[in-house]
Design a protein around this motif. Structure first.
Motif, PDB file in Angstrom:
ATOM      1  N   THR A  24       0.111   5.339   7.249  1.00 37.84           N
ATOM      2  CA  THR A  24      -0.049   4.404   6.011  1.00 37.84           C
ATOM      3  C   THR A  24       0.063   5.480   4.791  1.00 37.84           C
ATOM      4  N   ALA A  25       0.677   6.908   5.058  1.00 41.77           N
ATOM      5  CA  ALA A  25       0.657   7.520   4.205  1.00 41.77           C
ATOM      6  C   ALA A  25       1.501   7.272   3.071  1.00 41.77           C
ATOM      7  N   VAL A  26       2.677   7.080   3.247  1.00 43.12           N
ATOM      8  CA  VAL A  26       4.190   7.245   2.714  1.00 43.12           C
ATOM      9  C   VAL A  26       5.337   6.254   2.740  1.00 43.12           C
ATOM     10  N   MET A  27       6.161   5.296   2.467  1.00 39.36           N
ATOM     11  CA  MET A  27       7.310   4.611   2.948  1.00 39.36           C
ATOM     12  C   MET A  27       7.981   5.591   4.176  1.00 39.36           C
ATOM     13  N   SER A  28       8.733   6.764   3.675  1.00 40.72           N
ATOM     14  CA  SER A  28       9.245   7.873   4.568  1.00 40.72           C
ATOM     15  C   SER A  28       8.466   7.808   5.761  1.00 40.72           C
ATOM     16  N   THR A  29       7.142   8.541   5.567  1.00 39.81           N
ATOM     17  CA  THR A  29       6.014   8.104   6.880  1.00 39.81           C
ATOM     18  C   THR A  29       6.534   6.814   7.660  1.00 39.81           C
ATOM     19  N   TYR A  30       6.137   5.916   7.191  1.00 42.58           N
ATOM     20  CA  TYR A  30       6.082   4.757   7.891  1.00 42.58           C
ATOM     21  C   TYR A  30       7.076   5.135   8.534  1.00 42.58           C
ATOM     22  N   LEU A  31       8.452   5.069   7.768  1.00 42.94           N
ATOM     23  CA  LEU A  31       9.781   4.380   8.262  1.00 42.94           C
ATOM     24  C   LEU A  31       9.999   5.303   9.847  1.00 42.94           C
ATOM     25  N   ASN A  32       9.551   6.291   9.721  1.00 42.38           N
ATOM     26  CA  ASN A  32       9.505   7.356  10.598  1.00 42.38           C
ATOM     27  C   ASN A  32       8.559   6.635  12.086  1.00 42.38           C
ATOM     28  N   LEU A  33       7.591   6.211  11.944  1.00 45.09           N
ATOM     29  CA  LEU A  33       6.567   5.666  12.717  1.00 45.09           C
ATOM     30  C   LEU A  33       7.909   4.491  13.607  1.00 45.09           C
ATOM     31  N   LEU A  34       8.282   3.455  11.955  1.00 47.37           N
ATOM     32  CA  LEU A  34       9.013   2.763  13.511  1.00 47.37           C
ATOM     33  C   LEU A  34      10.329   3.124  14.156  1.00 47.37           C
ATOM     34  N   THR A  35      10.638   3.835  13.657  1.00 49.26           N
ATOM     35  CA  THR A  35      12.436   4.039  14.162  1.00 49.26           C
ATOM     36  C   THR A  35      11.504   5.531  16.133  1.00 49.26           C
ATOM     37  N   SER A  36      10.470   6.086  16.044  1.00 46.62           N
ATOM     38  CA  SER A  36      10.087   6.866  17.449  1.00 46.62           C
ATOM     39  C   SER A  36       8.394   5.980  17.664  1.00 46.62           C
ATOM     40  N   GLY A  37       7.861   6.273  18.482  1.00 42.78           N
ATOM     41  CA  GLY A  37       7.261   5.719  18.736  1.00 42.78           C
ATOM     42  C   GLY A  37       7.424   5.245  20.277  1.00 42.78           C
ATOM     43  N   ASP A  38       6.368   4.945  20.917  1.00 42.13           N
ATOM     44  CA  ASP A  38       6.985   4.497  22.752  1.00 42.13           C
ATOM     45  C   ASP A  38       7.004   2.919  22.605  1.00 42.13           C
ATOM     46  N   ARG A  39       6.909   2.336  21.714  1.00 45.21           N
ATOM     47  CA  ARG A  39       7.539   0.669  21.297  1.00 45.21           C
ATOM     48  C   ARG A  39       8.889   0.272  21.191  1.00 45.21           C
TER      49      ARG A  39
ATOM     50  N   LEU B 195      15.935   0.047   3.062  1.00 39.66           N
ATOM     51  CA  LEU B 195      16.602  -0.258   1.752  1.00 39.66           C
ATOM     52  C   LEU B 195      15.909  -0.603   1.005  1.00 39.66           C
ATOM     53  N   PHE B 196      14.614  -1.180   1.041  1.00 40.20           N
ATOM     54  CA  PHE B 196      13.294  -0.989   0.078  1.00 40.20           C
ATOM     55  C   PHE B 196      13.552  -0.002  -0.847  1.00 40.20           C
ATOM     56  N   GLN B 197      13.442   1.348   0.437  1.00 37.07           N
ATOM     57  CA  GLN B 197      12.686   2.771  -0.233  1.00 37.07           C
ATOM     58  C   GLN B 197      14.189   2.805  -1.166  1.00 37.07           C
ATOM     59  N   LEU B 198      14.897   2.702   0.159  1.00 35.67           N
ATOM     60  CA  LEU B 198      16.573   2.817  -1.449  1.00 35.67           C
ATOM     61  C   LEU B 198      16.590   2.519  -3.087  1.00 35.67           C
TER      62      LEU B 198
ATOM     63  N   PHE C 292      18.634   2.182  -8.055  1.00 31.24           N
ATOM     64  CA  PHE C 292      19.041   1.474  -9.495  1.00 31.24           C
ATOM     65  C   PHE C 292      18.065   3.037 -10.556  1.00 31.24           C
ATOM     66  N   PHE C 293      17.502   3.454 -10.259  1.00 26.45           N
ATOM     67  CA  PHE C 293      16.741   4.693 -10.967  1.00 26.45           C
ATOM     68  C   PHE C 293      18.015   5.899 -11.253  1.00 26.45           C
ATOM     69  N   TYR C 294      18.880   6.158 -10.495  1.00 29.59           N
ATOM     70  CA  TYR C 294      19.728   6.902 -10.234  1.00 29.59           C
ATOM     71  C   TYR C 294      21.084   6.058 -11.226  1.00 29.59           C
ATOM     72  N   LEU C 295      20.990   5.020 -11.279  1.00 26.17           N
ATOM     73  CA  LEU C 295      22.544   3.964 -11.860  1.00 26.17           C
ATOM     74  C   LEU C 295      22.301   4.421 -13.456  1.00 26.17           C
TER      75      LEU C 295
ATOM     76  N   ASN D 155       1.089  -1.493  -0.065  1.00 27.95           N
ATOM     77  CA  ASN D 155      -0.190   0.030   0.189  1.00 27.95           C
ATOM     78  C   ASN D 155       1.044   0.935  -0.036  1.00 27.95           C
ATOM     79  N   LEU D 156       2.130   1.259   0.863  1.00 30.45           N
ATOM     80  CA  LEU D 156       2.309   2.208   0.996  1.00 30.45           C
ATOM     81  C   LEU D 156       3.412   2.413  -0.330  1.00 30.45           C
ATOM     82  N   VAL D 157       4.214   1.675  -1.330  1.00 29.56           N
ATOM     83  CA  VAL D 157       4.737   0.913  -2.285  1.00 29.56           C
ATOM     84  C   VAL D 157       3.828   2.144  -3.125  1.00 29.56           C
TER      85      VAL D 157
END
Lengths: 360, 289
Positions: free
Chosen positions: B233-248, B260-263, B268-271, B64-66
């Motif tokens: 559930t917005a985009v990958m960067s916000t999801y990543l933020n959620l995973l690395t911050s918060g109370d859990r 890495l998945f986002q990267l 590839f695109f850049y190459l 969904n994020l992708v």
């Protein structure tokens, strides 16, 4: 088609590029706009093309006022100094582009493209892109693109300036031949006086937005109306010396700054001048000869080989005089020479205004 | 003598390697962490595993994020290309009142930190939300109002436009006037000249700006984070933020895998597109078309 400019003015913000231009071009005539860069000749051309709108004044094509017509409605073809081919299209697509826009049938495009490319000898280049063509070939394609529309008026904006000298000469001939054969009225902008003199039926000399003269090349060369034209036309350019009118034994002479006097032939008598007036005396280098009996004495300061002849620069008193000689005579730098001047070719200009004292 | 030359020549490289090594080490850590249970410094402890990848790849939210991220990146690309190339043409070619002011104003806007406008934009988006259908009733992007993907898209495009317009103007400025005049005389309208004669010539510029916009959209964070309430559930960067911050407690393995998945697509695109990207900076059109 006849073209006429009436009191044409064009200014950009407060800079006036073309001032009150009045000019008629006859049907089938090739007129050259000649002048140094920034004199307003290209501005005039773009105004005729409809790219610029005149600030004031009118443009008439065959008596019809076209001021408000778009460039595409004016039935013109234009050739640019930079060729201005569409780089993403090949030569054929470039040439027929105007027909594509008019939604002409394909057979007609091919037929017309063949007609103009045969005329210009570029039939074998049609599938090449602009970047794969040499400068001369690009200019031919550009010419074909202008001709395929069968325009009533052809506009040239320094079309040969980017070509090398030899190619320029052959293209000069070719453009003139095509233009005469097809009888298309043409305006040709150039800063190269040789181009203007060799190609044009009439030359319009422009300077700082003013039209200085609009005459045939011969007239321009033989009867320059102003000092500027006298110096601008002809190569090497005309010698201009300060001189004073002096009556000796009842006949009029000029006295150069070093005291030398030369008689003025009757038909070259400066108008409305009197004894003692200061004038600008003009004489072309080809009308000055080395002559051991010559009455003018000079000192050689520079010798330049032009191949067929030598250009010798000498000082007469404080003033500079250039003359052409045949190569082979043993003139060395700093030597003293005697010069004779063909006074039947003399030109005289008003010392202040620079206007001719000889011609109407 | 030779050895001395060699060492002098290698000095700049050694210097560059040293100052860029922290970034490399960071990426290396992320890469390693996705395949390990835990790490102590750069040293994997507890053995290798594919569990981290399995966890996120099985998570339906990831796809969904992708999808969302892709829509945002693609939308930004299309929007920027269309608007910049259309706006840059008159700014480059036509004389009209206010042209200079517009140009300098947009440059100032570009220099403005976008964060300062977030609150103001919030009100604008809330207002747009009130418009029926257009605000929050469109398929795929949800509309252009607050808390929709379209709203984020709208704001992203607006923020990037000054840059896009200036870049495109630079490319248009490089095209000779004569070509445009030739087209006008050949019978083109201004619009057709733009579309058929000028645009094909700035294709390298369009490609470069498009790639730039895509990458920008793909990794944008602050705008989606601010204007999507459901940032998770917005985009990958916000999801990543959620995973690395918060109370859990943070599961660095999963977070690294998402990062890495986002990267990867960007990499590839850049190459494949770096040659076009360089054109933005050289601004030329060598070998173009």
């Amino acid at each position: 088609m006849k073209m006429e400019l009436v009191n044409l003015n064009k200014s950009f913000q407060d800079v006036s590029a073309v001032k009150n231009l009045n000019l008629k071009v006859n049907d089938g005539e090739l007129v050259a706009f000649l002048g140094p860069s920034g004199c307003g000749k290209t501005t005039t051309l773009l105004t005729i093309a409809g790219i610029y709108k005149p600030t004031s004044g009118d443009i008439f094509f065959d008596g019809e006022r076209v001021n408000s017509l778009q460039p595409k409605e004016r039935d013109i073809g234009m050739v640019f100094q930079s060729y201005a081919l569409y780089p993403h299209m090949n030569a054929y697509q470039n040439i027929v582009f105007s027909l594509v826009l008019k939604k002409r049938p394909k057979e007609e495009m091919q037929r017309e493209a063949k007609r103009v490319s045969d005329m210009l000898g570029i039939g074998h280049l049609l599938d090449r892109k602009a970047s794969q063509l040499s400068g001369g070939q690009q200019q031919r394609v550009a010419l074909a693109r202008a001709l395929i529309k069968q325009p009533k008026l052809l506009l040239f904006d320094e079309p040969l300036s980017n070509l090398d000298a030899r190619l320029r000469m052959s293209m000069r001939e070719e453009i003139r031949r095509l233009q005469t054969n097809l009888g298309i009225t043409s305006v040709y902008v150039t800063h190269d006086q040789v181009e203007a003199m060799t190609m044009a039926d009439r030359v319009a000399v422009m300077h700082n937005g003013d039209l200085l003269a609009y005459v045939t090349p011969e007239e321009l060369h033989e009867r320059p109306r102003t000092l500027f034209i006298g110096q601008f036309i002809g190569s090497p350019s005309m010698n201009i010396l300060d001189a004073q009118l002096k009556s000796i034994d009842g006949s009029l002479h000029i006295k150069l700054t070093d005291g030398t006097t030369l008689p003025i032939p009757g038909e070259r008598t400066p108008k409305s001048c009197k004894d003692g007036d200061m004038v600008k005396f003009g004489i072309r280098p080809e009308d000055v000869k080395l002559d051991s009996n010559g009455s003018v004495r000079g000192k050689v300061t520079f010798i330049e080989s032009l191949g067929r002849e030598h250009l010798i620069v000498s000082n007469i008193g404080e003033q500079r005089m250039q003359l052409l000689t045949e190569p082979g005579n043993k003139i060395s730098l700093d030597s003293n020479i005697n010069i004779s001047v063909d006074m039947r070719k003399a030109q005289f200009f008003d010392a202040e205004t620079g206007l001719t004292l000889l011609w109407e | 003598m030779k050895i001395k030359d060699y060492s002098i020549k290698s000095l700049p490289y050694i210097f560059l390697i040293i100052i860029s090594s922290p970034i490399f080490i960071g990426y290396l850590w992320v890469f390693l962490r996705t395949f390990t249970r835990s790490m102590y410094g750069m040293r994997p402890t507890g053995g290798f595993t594919l569990n981290n990848w399995a966890l996120i790849l099985k998570d339906p939210i990831l796809w969904n994020l992708v999808g969302n991220t892709f829509i945002l990146a693609l939308g930004l690309t299309i929007g920027i290309l269309l608007i910049s190339s259309a706006a840059a043409y008159p700014l480059s070619r036509m004389a009209f009142r206010g042209r200079k002011i517009y140009l300098s104003l947009s440059l100032i806007l570009h220099a403005f930190p976008s964060v300062t406008l977030l609150i103001a934009i919030f009100f604008v988006l809330r207002w747009i939300s009130a418009i029926p259908i257009f605000g929050r009733g469109l398929p795929l992007i949800g509309g252009f109002g607050y808390n929709t993907l379209g709203g984020v898209l709208l704001v992203s495009i607006a923020f990037m436009l000054p840059l896009g317009i200036w870049l495109m103007k630079g490319f248009f400025d490089n095209i000779s006037w004569d070509i445009e005049r030739a087209a006008l005389i050949d019978g083109c309208s201004r619009f057709r000249t733009w579309r058929q004669i000028l645009l094909p010539q700035i294709r390298p510029g369009l490609a470069a700006l498009g790639i730039f916009a895509f990458m920008h959209g793909w990794s944008s964070f602050i705008i989606p984070y601010t204007f999507m309430v459901d940032a998770r559930t917005a985009v990958m960067s916000t999801y990543l933020n959620l995973l690395t911050s918060g109370d859990r407690p943070i599961d660095y393995g999963v977070a690294s895998a998402v990062a890495l998945f986002q990267l990867l697509p960007i990499l590839f695109f850049y190459l494949f597109t770096q040659k076009y990207l360089l054109k933005i900076f050289s601004g030329g059109m060598k070998g173009g078309s």
